[in-house]
Write an enzyme that holds these catalytic residues in place. Structure first.
Site, short mmCIF file in Angstrom:
data_model
loop_
_atom_site.label_atom_id
_atom_site.label_comp_id
_atom_site.label_asym_id
_atom_site.label_seq_id
_atom_site.Cartn_x
_atom_site.Cartn_y
_atom_site.Cartn_z
N HIS A 86 0.83 -1.21 0.00
CA HIS A 86 0.00 0.00 0.00
C HIS A 86 0.86 1.25 0.00
O HIS A 86 0.47 2.29 -0.51
CB HIS A 86 -0.89 0.05 1.24
CG HIS A 86 -1.89 -1.05 1.31
ND1 HIS A 86 -2.90 -1.20 0.39
CD2 HIS A 86 -2.05 -2.06 2.20
CE1 HIS A 86 -3.64 -2.25 0.70
NE2 HIS A 86 -3.14 -2.80 1.79
N HIS A 112 5.21 6.90 6.60
CA HIS A 112 5.00 6.33 5.27
C HIS A 112 4.60 7.45 4.32
O HIS A 112 4.40 8.59 4.76
CB HIS A 112 3.93 5.24 5.34
CG HIS A 112 2.61 5.76 5.82
ND1 HIS A 112 2.24 5.73 7.14
CD2 HIS A 112 1.60 6.38 5.16
CE1 HIS A 112 1.05 6.29 7.27
NE2 HIS A 112 0.64 6.70 6.09
N HIS A 114 2.52 8.96 0.63
CA HIS A 114 1.45 8.87 -0.37
C HIS A 114 1.84 9.73 -1.57
O HIS A 114 2.41 10.80 -1.42
CB HIS A 114 0.14 9.41 0.20
CG HIS A 114 -0.37 8.63 1.37
ND1 HIS A 114 -1.26 7.60 1.26
CD2 HIS A 114 -0.09 8.73 2.70
CE1 HIS A 114 -1.52 7.09 2.46
NE2 HIS A 114 -0.82 7.76 3.35
N HIS A 131 3.39 10.84 6.07
CA HIS A 131 2.57 10.74 7.28
C HIS A 131 3.40 10.16 8.41
O HIS A 131 3.81 9.00 8.35
CB HIS A 131 1.35 9.85 7.04
CG HIS A 131 0.30 10.51 6.21
ND1 HIS A 131 -0.73 9.83 5.60
CD2 HIS A 131 0.12 11.83 5.92
CE1 HIS A 131 -1.48 10.71 4.95
NE2 HIS A 131 -1.00 11.92 5.12
N THR A 197 -6.52 7.37 6.90
CA THR A 197 -6.94 7.52 5.50
C THR A 197 -6.99 6.16 4.80
O THR A 197 -7.16 6.10 3.59
CB THR A 197 -5.99 8.45 4.72
OG1 THR A 197 -4.70 7.82 4.63
CG2 THR A 197 -5.86 9.80 5.38
N THR A 198 -6.84 5.09 5.58
CA THR A 198 -6.92 3.73 5.03
C THR A 198 -7.87 2.93 5.93
O THR A 198 -8.08 3.30 7.10
CB THR A 198 -5.54 3.06 5.03
OG1 THR A 198 -4.98 3.14 6.34
CG2 THR A 198 -4.60 3.73 4.05
ZN ZN Z 1 -0.96 7.77 5.39
#
Ligand code: ZN
Length: 248
Positions: A86, A112, A114, A131, A197-198
């Site tokens: 992801h 992590h 995005h 993030h 957000t996941t």
């Molecule tokens: Zn994130």
């Protein structure tokens, strides 16, 4: 340690262990698993459509308030880097980096990326967003977001990317990389309440979005994008009356 134990199940669910035997149903960013369908994939993901304080958001109509400066204690750290299918995630071995927000200490657990950015600032999207996921001693989560524009390379990102395995879910270790270099000097910020957000899109997450972007080189952005294989940003969610506070 109490902090981490409480926060870990939530974090594992949020960062892509869903594809393993450890947690729920697989989700993604494309096809039938895309963000608009997350709530239908599993009852555990229902907040993804029922929640009223979801992330990411477009940061607009902010209100200035005296909420103090952000006190970041980031330095050399050791841990692992993995492409979990992801995102590219860095997890600290012995969490010793932390933030002080309103007198409350939040320990950094993992960070992590995005691409493109998930949050927007006044309608503007950035090539990448980092993030930095923290928890306080009660297990309350705080995510500090840093936007990245294309520009000068980031040496710490370069070091981390050089260690990243081509294979998914194959963590590699690193020692003593300076993660303070991911943060801008001027740490002015926006603050609001939001969610992961996941999946499972859990709410009650404090969001701090730094106003000043950092930079990554084109080659660094391309390496992250290559690892992600596709965009990994959830679409913007409605504010539903939430107020976004600006610290200056
Ligand atoms: Zn994130």
């Amino acid at each position: 340690m109490k902090t981490l134990i409480k926060a870990i199940p939530l974090l594992m669910a949020s960062i892509g262990f869903a594809s393993s035997a450890l947690a729920g149903v697989h989700w993604g960013y494309e096809g039938s698993e895309l963000p608009e369908n997350w709530a239908q994939l599993s009852p555990e993901y229902q907040m993804c459509s029922l929640g009223k304080n979801q992330s990411p958001v477009d940061i607009t109509g902010t209100i200035k308030a005296q909420i103090g400066e952000l006190d970041a204690h980031y330095g050399q750290t050791s841990g692992t880097i993995v492409n979990n299918g992801h995102t590219v995630q860095i997890t600290e071995k012995n969490p010793n980096d932390y933030l002080i927000v309103n007198g409350e200490k939040y320990n950094l657990i993992q960070f992590h990326f995005h691409a493109p950015s998930e949050n927007k600032i006044n309608g503007k999207s950035y090539p990448m967003e980092g993030h930095f996921v923290h928890a306080n001693e009660n297990g309350d989560l705080l995510v500090m977001a840093v936007m990245f524009d294309e520009g000068t390379e980031n040496t710490s990102a370069e070091q981390l990317l050089s260690l990243l395995s081509e294979q998914e879910n194959k963590p590699t270790s690193f020692e003593n990389i300076n993660i303070a270099s991911f943060l801008p000097k001027d740490k002015s910020y926006y603050r609001f309440s939001g969610s992961l957000t996941t999946p499972p899109c859990s709410e009650g997450v404090t969001w701090i979005v730094l106003k000043n972007p950092m930079t990554l080189s084109k080659s660094e952005i391309d390496k992250f994008a290559h690892a992600f294989k596709h965009h990994n940003n959830r679409p913007i969610q409605p504010l539903n009356g939430r107020i976004i506070i600006s610290n200056e």
